[in-house]
Scaffold this motif. Structure first.
Motif, PDB file in Angstrom:
ATOM      1  N   LEU A  51       1.188  -1.189   0.107  1.00 55.68           N
ATOM      2  CA  LEU A  51       0.096   0.051  -0.071  1.00 55.68           C
ATOM      3  C   LEU A  51       0.824   1.147   0.029  1.00 55.68           C
ATOM      4  O   LEU A  51       0.576   2.225  -0.858  1.00 55.68           O
ATOM      5  N   GLU A  52       1.923   1.387   0.718  1.00 50.20           N
ATOM      6  CA  GLU A  52       2.664   2.521   0.943  1.00 50.20           C
ATOM      7  C   GLU A  52       3.430   2.806  -0.512  1.00 50.20           C
ATOM      8  O   GLU A  52       3.555   3.922  -0.638  1.00 50.20           O
ATOM      9  N   ARG A  53       3.876   1.632  -1.268  1.00 55.28           N
ATOM     10  CA  ARG A  53       4.463   2.041  -2.359  1.00 55.28           C
ATOM     11  C   ARG A  53       3.495   2.495  -3.294  1.00 55.28           C
ATOM     12  O   ARG A  53       3.940   3.347  -4.093  1.00 55.28           O
ATOM     13  N   ALA A  54       2.465   1.802  -3.532  1.00 55.83           N
ATOM     14  CA  ALA A  54       1.434   2.407  -4.463  1.00 55.83           C
ATOM     15  C   ALA A  54       0.879   3.474  -4.208  1.00 55.83           C
ATOM     16  O   ALA A  54       0.668   4.394  -5.236  1.00 55.83           O
ATOM     17  N   ILE A  55       0.504   4.162  -2.852  1.00 48.86           N
ATOM     18  CA  ILE A  55       0.057   5.395  -2.731  1.00 48.86           C
ATOM     19  C   ILE A  55       1.023   6.350  -3.207  1.00 48.86           C
ATOM     20  O   ILE A  55       0.912   7.358  -3.793  1.00 48.86           O
ATOM     21  N   GLY A  56       2.342   6.170  -3.038  1.00 51.41           N
ATOM     22  CA  GLY A  56       3.710   7.025  -3.478  1.00 51.41           C
ATOM     23  C   GLY A  56       3.549   7.222  -4.934  1.00 51.41           C
ATOM     24  O   GLY A  56       3.784   8.586  -5.177  1.00 51.41           O
ATOM     25  N   VAL A  57       3.181   6.161  -5.642  1.00 50.67           N
ATOM     26  CA  VAL A  57       3.143   6.225  -6.963  1.00 50.67           C
ATOM     27  C   VAL A  57       2.049   7.341  -7.537  1.00 50.67           C
ATOM     28  O   VAL A  57       2.291   7.925  -8.472  1.00 50.67           O
ATOM     29  N   ALA A  58       0.990   7.345  -6.784  1.00 52.80           N
ATOM     30  CA  ALA A  58      -0.252   8.360  -7.029  1.00 52.80           C
ATOM     31  C   ALA A  58      -0.154   9.528  -6.401  1.00 52.80           C
ATOM     32  O   ALA A  58      -0.791  10.572  -6.709  1.00 52.80           O
ATOM     33  N   SER A  59       0.796   9.745  -5.527  1.00 49.55           N
ATOM     34  CA  SER A  59       0.965  10.970  -4.931  1.00 49.55           C
ATOM     35  C   SER A  59       2.313  11.660  -5.177  1.00 49.55           C
ATOM     36  O   SER A  59       2.489  12.525  -5.937  1.00 49.55           O
ATOM     37  N   THR A  60       3.178  11.381  -4.160  1.00 45.36           N
ATOM     38  CA  THR A  60       4.409  11.960  -4.285  1.00 45.36           C
ATOM     39  C   THR A  60       5.064  11.681  -5.438  1.00 45.36           C
ATOM     40  O   THR A  60       5.921  12.883  -5.952  1.00 45.36           O
ATOM     41  N   HIS A  61       5.143  10.760  -6.238  1.00 48.63           N
ATOM     42  CA  HIS A  61       5.791  10.583  -7.576  1.00 48.63           C
ATOM     43  C   HIS A  61       5.200  11.612  -8.631  1.00 48.63           C
ATOM     44  O   HIS A  61       6.011  12.116  -9.367  1.00 48.63           O
TER      45      HIS A  61
END
Length: 106
Positions: A51-61
């Motif tokens: 989850l924490e990696r997927a959320i980063g892809v849609a937010s921070t990245h």
């Protein structure tokens, strides 16, 4: 590819191209607001991405790729945009923008 360069975003109801079986362009259709959450759910549930990696892809990245330093993260000096998802489904419960709630489900 470096994982920090992978992004996922939505134009929320933007035009999406349609193609026939021969891969020829045949028209446009409206995108769906929920498609981003569906893809996030597939990344996590179907492909085992944490989850924490997927959320980063849609937010921070995504924010970094668009050169929006005040977006995509919760930290001092950021815009305080926040999306709250329902606990048991990929649906939006609340949306906060600039520290103010702008949407609440129900």
């Amino acid at each position: 590819m470096e994982p920090s360069r992978i992004t996922l975003s939505s134009d929320a109801n933007a035009s999406l191209p349609q193609f026939d079986e021969a891969r020829r362009f045949v028209g446009l259709r409206a995108g769906r607001l929920g498609s981003l959450f569906e893809v996030l759910g597939q990344c996590i549930n179907d492909h085992g991405i944490p989850l924490e990696r997927a959320i980063g892809v849609a937010s921070t990245h995504a924010a970094d790729a668009l050169k929006l330093p005040r977006k995509g993260r919760l930290q001092v000096g950021s815009d305080a945009d926040l999306l709250v998802l329902a606990e048991d489904e990929w649906a939006t419960d609340e949306v906060w923008a600039m520290g103010r709630r702008v949407y609440r489900r129900g």
